[in-house]
Design a protein around this motif. Structure first.
Motif, mmCIF file in Angstrom:
data_model
loop_
_atom_site.group_PDB
_atom_site.id
_atom_site.type_symbol
_atom_site.label_atom_id
_atom_site.label_comp_id
_atom_site.label_asym_id
_atom_site.label_seq_id
_atom_site.Cartn_x
_atom_site.Cartn_y
_atom_site.Cartn_z
ATOM 1 N N ASP A 236 6.478 3.477 2.320
ATOM 2 C CA ASP A 236 7.180 3.561 3.609
ATOM 3 C C ASP A 236 7.666 2.252 3.919
ATOM 4 O O ASP A 236 7.386 1.708 4.821
ATOM 5 C CB ASP A 236 6.194 4.211 4.563
ATOM 6 N N LEU A 237 8.566 1.845 3.099
ATOM 7 C CA LEU A 237 9.551 0.439 3.516
ATOM 8 C C LEU A 237 10.840 0.779 3.132
ATOM 9 O O LEU A 237 11.319 1.747 2.454
ATOM 10 C CB LEU A 237 9.131 -0.437 2.363
ATOM 11 N N PRO A 238 11.850 0.151 3.809
ATOM 12 C CA PRO A 238 13.121 0.038 3.586
ATOM 13 C C PRO A 238 13.588 -0.180 2.185
ATOM 14 O O PRO A 238 12.980 -0.679 1.377
ATOM 15 C CB PRO A 238 13.949 -0.856 4.540
ATOM 16 N N PRO A 239 14.900 0.483 1.825
ATOM 17 C CA PRO A 239 15.383 0.209 0.448
ATOM 18 C C PRO A 239 15.416 -1.305 0.057
ATOM 19 O O PRO A 239 15.031 -1.509 -0.965
ATOM 20 C CB PRO A 239 16.822 0.912 0.296
ATOM 21 N N SER A 245 6.830 -9.665 2.667
ATOM 22 C CA SER A 245 6.193 -9.131 4.151
ATOM 23 C C SER A 245 4.858 -8.582 4.251
ATOM 24 O O SER A 245 4.409 -8.241 2.989
ATOM 25 C CB SER A 245 7.442 -8.080 4.533
ATOM 26 N N PRO A 246 4.320 -8.753 5.421
ATOM 27 C CA PRO A 246 3.030 -8.238 5.713
ATOM 28 C C PRO A 246 2.889 -6.479 5.277
ATOM 29 O O PRO A 246 2.115 -6.136 4.574
ATOM 30 C CB PRO A 246 2.573 -8.325 7.217
ATOM 31 N N GLU A 247 3.891 -5.706 5.504
ATOM 32 C CA GLU A 247 4.058 -4.426 5.269
ATOM 33 C C GLU A 247 3.949 -4.239 3.799
ATOM 34 O O GLU A 247 3.356 -3.202 3.298
ATOM 35 C CB GLU A 247 5.379 -3.870 5.889
ATOM 36 N N PHE A 248 4.743 -5.148 3.042
ATOM 37 C CA PHE A 248 4.794 -4.865 1.613
ATOM 38 C C PHE A 248 3.358 -5.258 1.137
ATOM 39 O O PHE A 248 2.859 -4.474 0.042
ATOM 40 C CB PHE A 248 5.717 -5.845 1.106
ATOM 41 N N ARG A 253 -1.948 -4.337 -1.823
ATOM 42 C CA ARG A 253 -3.235 -4.491 -1.932
ATOM 43 C C ARG A 253 -3.971 -3.180 -1.953
ATOM 44 O O ARG A 253 -4.898 -2.999 -2.754
ATOM 45 C CB ARG A 253 -3.691 -5.179 -0.394
ATOM 46 N N HIS A 254 -3.371 -2.212 -1.074
ATOM 47 C CA HIS A 254 -3.938 -0.527 -1.155
ATOM 48 C C HIS A 254 -4.006 -0.335 -2.711
ATOM 49 O O HIS A 254 -4.813 0.114 -3.029
ATOM 50 C CB HIS A 254 -3.310 0.214 -0.123
#
Length: 267
Positions: A236-239, A245-248, A253-254
């Motif tokens: 669930d990230l932008p194209p 980034s922390p979200e990436f 990591r997951h």
């Protein structure tokens, strides 16, 4: 401007696997078992997992190179019974003919399909334009860098106007900088053409960077159990993704945790 959209002919196709499995003759354990996933038309699904978990076997079944021994598999609602021009395959080994020029390598598929010469010429030109290799169309493979050779391999597939692009570790042999360049190139082509992509890789970062979803596989005959899907992770990230980034990093990591979880325990 590169007019990638002109290479499209067949619409992007979905891939539907239901209980998909593969068992080779004389083996006690299936190579792959119980794969249930639908790849939506125009989606990029990346497959990761430890060596021997069945990643490439799944891709080869979709390509029609391996016979399905259990479950069902269809592309654009049609059961897969063998290879077809609707599914283009790109391997880590470029597989180019060294005695043919770049343009001749790209034209090989349309010529084998016995298309008329003007159609072959048009498809070749469009594919060259799509991957930015028009200026080297008369060169031979040995005169090109690894990244450029891989572009030729992709262009050769695009010239057949497939609905699905199947990629098995296509950038694995490239140096780090060229690999990043080719990832950007693939994104550009996929977005413009809207083609469905099934992408096998050992790189978790690459999978999260390229994929709309990441299918994590586990098991394998080396672990005494069939290769199977551990989890499918939504990216669930932008194209345009920032790998720092922390979200990436959280998604990476997951996925990494899933790949390195105990292979002997089936989730």
């Amino acid at each position: 401007m590169v007019k990638i959209g002109r290479i499209r002919e067949n619409l992007p196709a979905d891939i539907v696997m239901k209980g998909l499995g593969k068992q080779y003759p004389g083996t006690a354990t299936a190579a792959v078992e119980g794969v249930d996933v639908t790849v939506a038309a125009g989606e990029v699904l990346c497959i990761v997992g430890a060596s021997g978990c069945g990643k490439s076997t799944v891709l080869r079944m979709v390509a029609g190179f391996e016979e399905v021994t259990s479950g069902t598999l269809s592309v654009a609602t049609e059961p897969v019974s063998g290879p077809g021009p609707d599914r283009g395959v790109v391997f880590q080994d470029y597989g180019l003919f060294p005695w043919l020029t770049v343009a001749e390598n790209i034209a090989y598929g349309p010529r084998q399909a016995r298309l008329q010469r003007p159609v072959v010429a048009e498809r070749t030109e469009q594919a060259l334009e799509a991957v930015g290799l028009t200026r080297v169309s008369g060169s031979f493979p040995h005169q090109l860098s690894g990244g450029m050779q891989q572009r030729v391999a992709i262009a050769r597939v695009l010239a057949n106007k497939p609905s699905v692009l199947l990629m098995d570790e296509p950038f694995g042999a490239l140096d780090a900088l060229t690999r990043v360049e080719m990832q950007h190139e693939l994104q550009r082509i996929q977005r413009a053409a809207g083609i469905t992509v099934l992408f096998v890789t050992h790189s978790i970062e690459e999978a999260v960077y390229l994929g709309d979803r990441v299918m994590v596989m586990a098991g394998g005959t080396a672990h005494g159990m069939p290769g199977h899907v551990r989890e499918i992770v939504d990216v669930d990230l932008p194209p345009d993704r920032d790998a720092s980034s922390p979200e990436f990093n959280a998604i990476e990591r997951h996925v990494d945790g899933l790949v390195h979880a105990g292979h002997a325990v089936r989730s």
